[in-house]
Design an enzyme around this catalytic site. Structure first.
Site, PDB file in Angstrom:
ATOM      1  CG  HIS A  21      -8.620  -3.293  -2.561  1.00 45.30           C
ATOM      2  ND1 HIS A  21      -9.541  -2.516  -3.231  1.00 45.30           N
ATOM      3  CD2 HIS A  21      -8.380  -2.650  -1.383  1.00 45.30           C
ATOM      4  CE1 HIS A  21      -9.835  -1.449  -2.494  1.00 45.30           C
ATOM      5  NE2 HIS A  21      -9.142  -1.511  -1.365  1.00 45.30           N
ATOM      6  CG  ASN A  43     -12.079  -0.692   3.887  1.00 50.75           C
ATOM      7  OD1 ASN A  43     -12.366  -1.083   5.011  1.00 50.75           O
ATOM      8  ND2 ASN A  43     -10.906  -0.122   3.614  1.00 50.75           N
ATOM      9  CG  ASP A  51      -2.077   0.960   1.067  1.00 48.44           C
ATOM     10  OD1 ASP A  51      -3.223   0.497   0.908  1.00 48.44           O
ATOM     11  OD2 ASP A  51      -1.837   2.186   1.109  1.00 48.44           O
ATOM     12  CG  HIS A  81      -6.945  -3.120   2.992  1.00 50.50           C
ATOM     13  ND1 HIS A  81      -6.209  -1.956   2.817  1.00 50.50           N
ATOM     14  CD2 HIS A  81      -8.143  -2.880   2.411  1.00 50.50           C
ATOM     15  CE1 HIS A  81      -6.950  -1.062   2.176  1.00 50.50           C
ATOM     16  NE2 HIS A  81      -8.124  -1.595   1.916  1.00 50.50           N
ATOM     17  CB  VAL A 122      -9.229   1.919  -4.903  1.00 50.46           C
ATOM     18  CG1 VAL A 122      -8.959   1.393  -6.306  1.00 50.46           C
ATOM     19  CG2 VAL A 122      -8.224   3.009  -4.525  1.00 50.46           C
ATOM     20  CD  GLN A 173     -14.678  -0.649  -2.533  1.00 44.80           C
ATOM     21  OE1 GLN A 173     -15.809  -0.981  -2.155  1.00 44.80           O
ATOM     22  NE2 GLN A 173     -14.080  -1.187  -3.580  1.00 44.80           N
TER      23      GLN A 173
END
Ligand code: AMP
Length: 108
Positions: free
Chosen positions: A95, A82, A30, A97, A91, A89
């Site tokens: 995905h 998220n 990240d 994390h 983006v 969220q």
């Protein structure tokens, strides 16, 4: 819909620190880490949010990959997804994390 930053990373249009990659997933560090170790596991197949994934095998491979990458980096870790703006969220490309590496008390 315009391409997300993660699609551009997958297509090598913008750089990222890649920690894992296979035909289906990429895992990157990240850019603004919220933990000493903070990696994102990103499916190459585009979906905006994790609850768009309806295929059990595809969802299973996402979680298996996230845990495999996490275990390669950390003995213990947290996985976070998220979902939607109200879920934090930012983006809108699915995905997971991977967060960890805290020493002592974890922050939340
Ligand atoms: P989320 O809030 O769940 O959508 O998380 C998006 C994450 O992507 C945030 O933790 C950002 O710091 C991270 N991020 C945004 N742009 C980049 C980038 N170019 N490279 C790596 N991580 C990024």
């Amino acid at each position: 819909m315009s391409r997300t930053i993660f699609e551009r990373i997958i297509d090598r249009e913008i750089p990222a620190s890649v920690v894992y990659e296979d035909d289906e997933f990429i895992a990157i560090r990240d850019i603004a880490p919220k933990a000493p170790v903070h990696v994102l596991v990103i499916p190459k197949k585009v979906s905006a949010r994790v609850d768009e994934i309806q295929d059990e095998a595809e969802m299973g491979r996402l979680w298996l990959t996230a845990t495999k990458v996490a275990r390669s980096l950390l003995p213990d870790y947290r996985l976070v997804v998220n979902v939607g703006a109200g879920g934090g969220q930012e983006v809108f490309h699915t995905h997971v994390h991977i967060l960890g590496g805290w020493e002592g008390k974890i922050p939340f």
